[in-house]
Design a protein around this motif. Structure first.
Motif, PDB file in Angstrom:
ATOM      1  N   ALA A  52     -65.090  23.867  40.861  1.00  0.00           N
ATOM      2  CA  ALA A  52     -64.845  25.125  40.326  1.00  0.00           C
ATOM      3  C   ALA A  52     -65.800  26.336  40.921  1.00  0.00           C
ATOM      4  O   ALA A  52     -65.400  27.542  41.339  1.00  0.00           O
ATOM      5  CB  ALA A  52     -64.303  25.280  38.938  1.00  0.00           C
ATOM      6  N   PRO A  53     -67.192  26.000  40.760  1.00  0.00           N
ATOM      7  CA  PRO A  53     -68.137  26.911  41.228  1.00  0.00           C
ATOM      8  C   PRO A  53     -68.124  27.296  42.777  1.00  0.00           C
ATOM      9  O   PRO A  53     -68.281  28.497  42.953  1.00  0.00           O
ATOM     10  CB  PRO A  53     -69.626  26.491  40.958  1.00  0.00           C
ATOM     11  CG  PRO A  53     -69.184  25.389  39.642  1.00  0.00           C
ATOM     12  CD  PRO A  53     -67.773  24.971  39.961  1.00  0.00           C
ATOM     13  N   VAL A  54     -67.393  26.254  43.407  1.00  0.00           N
ATOM     14  CA  VAL A  54     -67.343  26.483  44.998  1.00  0.00           C
ATOM     15  C   VAL A  54     -66.217  27.418  45.329  1.00  0.00           C
ATOM     16  O   VAL A  54     -66.395  28.222  46.028  1.00  0.00           O
ATOM     17  CB  VAL A  54     -67.323  25.028  45.613  1.00  0.00           C
ATOM     18  CG1 VAL A  54     -67.126  25.312  47.120  1.00  0.00           C
ATOM     19  CG2 VAL A  54     -68.661  24.191  45.341  1.00  0.00           C
ATOM     20  N   ARG A  55     -65.156  26.799  44.611  1.00  0.00           N
ATOM     21  CA  ARG A  55     -64.133  27.740  44.787  1.00  0.00           C
ATOM     22  C   ARG A  55     -64.301  29.357  44.301  1.00  0.00           C
ATOM     23  O   ARG A  55     -63.926  30.214  45.178  1.00  0.00           O
ATOM     24  CB  ARG A  55     -62.932  27.318  43.957  1.00  0.00           C
ATOM     25  CG  ARG A  55     -62.425  25.864  44.579  1.00  0.00           C
ATOM     26  CD  ARG A  55     -60.690  25.516  43.980  1.00  0.00           C
ATOM     27  NE  ARG A  55     -61.239  25.236  42.453  1.00  0.00           N
ATOM     28  CZ  ARG A  55     -61.634  24.296  41.882  1.00  0.00           C
ATOM     29  NH1 ARG A  55     -61.957  23.063  42.724  1.00  0.00           N
ATOM     30  NH2 ARG A  55     -61.615  23.827  40.596  1.00  0.00           N
ATOM     31  N   ALA A  56     -64.988  29.432  43.238  1.00  0.00           N
ATOM     32  CA  ALA A  56     -65.184  31.020  42.598  1.00  0.00           C
ATOM     33  C   ALA A  56     -66.184  31.639  43.683  1.00  0.00           C
ATOM     34  O   ALA A  56     -65.974  32.661  44.102  1.00  0.00           O
ATOM     35  CB  ALA A  56     -66.056  30.970  41.511  1.00  0.00           C
ATOM     36  N   SER A  57     -66.884  30.809  44.231  1.00  0.00           N
ATOM     37  CA  SER A  57     -68.114  31.399  45.289  1.00  0.00           C
ATOM     38  C   SER A  57     -67.135  31.983  46.452  1.00  0.00           C
ATOM     39  O   SER A  57     -67.444  32.894  46.930  1.00  0.00           O
ATOM     40  CB  SER A  57     -69.251  30.497  45.869  1.00  0.00           C
ATOM     41  OG  SER A  57     -69.578  30.736  46.821  1.00  0.00           O
ATOM     42  N   LEU A  58     -66.225  31.329  47.047  1.00  0.00           N
ATOM     43  CA  LEU A  58     -65.372  31.595  47.956  1.00  0.00           C
ATOM     44  C   LEU A  58     -64.397  32.660  47.877  1.00  0.00           C
ATOM     45  O   LEU A  58     -64.455  33.656  48.466  1.00  0.00           O
ATOM     46  CB  LEU A  58     -64.642  30.230  48.374  1.00  0.00           C
ATOM     47  CG  LEU A  58     -63.756  30.596  49.728  1.00  0.00           C
ATOM     48  CD1 LEU A  58     -64.636  30.656  50.929  1.00  0.00           C
ATOM     49  CD2 LEU A  58     -62.622  29.455  49.902  1.00  0.00           C
ATOM     50  N   VAL A  59     -63.845  32.749  46.575  1.00  0.00           N
ATOM     51  CA  VAL A  59     -62.950  33.828  46.240  1.00  0.00           C
ATOM     52  C   VAL A  59     -63.906  35.022  46.058  1.00  0.00           C
ATOM     53  O   VAL A  59     -63.469  36.261  46.410  1.00  0.00           O
ATOM     54  CB  VAL A  59     -62.127  33.556  44.873  1.00  0.00           C
ATOM     55  CG1 VAL A  59     -61.259  34.581  44.276  1.00  0.00           C
ATOM     56  CG2 VAL A  59     -60.961  32.402  45.378  1.00  0.00           C
ATOM     57  N   GLY A  60     -64.715  34.943  45.329  1.00  0.00           N
ATOM     58  CA  GLY A  60     -65.716  36.133  44.938  1.00  0.00           C
ATOM     59  C   GLY A  60     -66.638  36.596  46.154  1.00  0.00           C
ATOM     60  O   GLY A  60     -67.396  37.672  45.997  1.00  0.00           O
ATOM     61  N   GLY A  61     -66.773  35.762  47.098  1.00  0.00           N
ATOM     62  CA  GLY A  61     -67.683  36.197  48.152  1.00  0.00           C
ATOM     63  C   GLY A  61     -69.133  36.086  47.876  1.00  0.00           C
ATOM     64  O   GLY A  61     -69.984  36.779  48.432  1.00  0.00           O
TER      65      GLY A  61
END
Length: 168
Positions: A52-61
């Motif tokens: 989840a933190p990796v996906r959040a990083s991608l989405v949030g830039g």
């Protein structure tokens, strides 16, 4: 976010340079950008809670905030590129990361520990093409090869303990 070198390096065989892409050219080995992780994880384990933190990083830039395990004080200049290009393996300083479910410091990286190698680098040298190999086994003529590497790679132990080498 837990990251297993044991899984990624040991089981999957991912080379250090894939994630640490500055290691051959920069003072910093670099930490993997989110996009590096997502190269695989856009296809594998796409909904895993752990990612989840990796996906959040991608989405949030926003870059992943990695927890540093190995480091030297700010007053020390350390250059990864010079070490790997002169035949010092990742494994020499970082240990057998392919056996580490969570990264840990394998050596003190203290001034005295580093000076030991700077005073006598030969025992820590490998042919440069072998610095990224885990569990490398030297050939029977390794002592001769290491003596040759000192000259071929332009290594000067007589000046490697001068203060300015690491303190600039």
């Amino acid at each position: 976010m837990p990251f297993s070198h044991k899984h990624h390096v040991g089981q999957l065989g991912i080379d250090c340079r894939y994630c640490h892409n500055g290691v051959e050219t920069s003072s910093s080995a670099g930490l993997p950008a989110t996009e590096i992780c997502m190269t695989c994880h856009s296809q594998l384990f796409t909904n895993a809670d752990m990612l989840a933190p990796v996906r959040a990083s991608l989405v949030g830039g926003k870059p992943i905030e990695w927890q540093r395990v190995n480091g030297v004080p700010d007053f020390v200049f350390f250059n990864h590129a010079i070490h790997v290009n002169k035949g010092v393996a990742c494994e020499t300083c970082h240990g057998e990361v392919d056996q580490m479910p969570l990264m840990r410091r394998a050596h003190t990286l203290s001034m005295e520990w580093c000076l030991g190698c700077h005073r006598n680098p030969e025992p820590n040298l490998r042919p440069p093409q072998d610095v990224f190999l885990m569990h490398w086994q030297p050939s029977a003529d390794i002592d001769q090869i290491r003596r040759q590497l000192i000259g071929v790679l332009d290594i000067h132990p007589e000046t490697m303990t001068d203060c300015y080498v690491c303190h600039r």
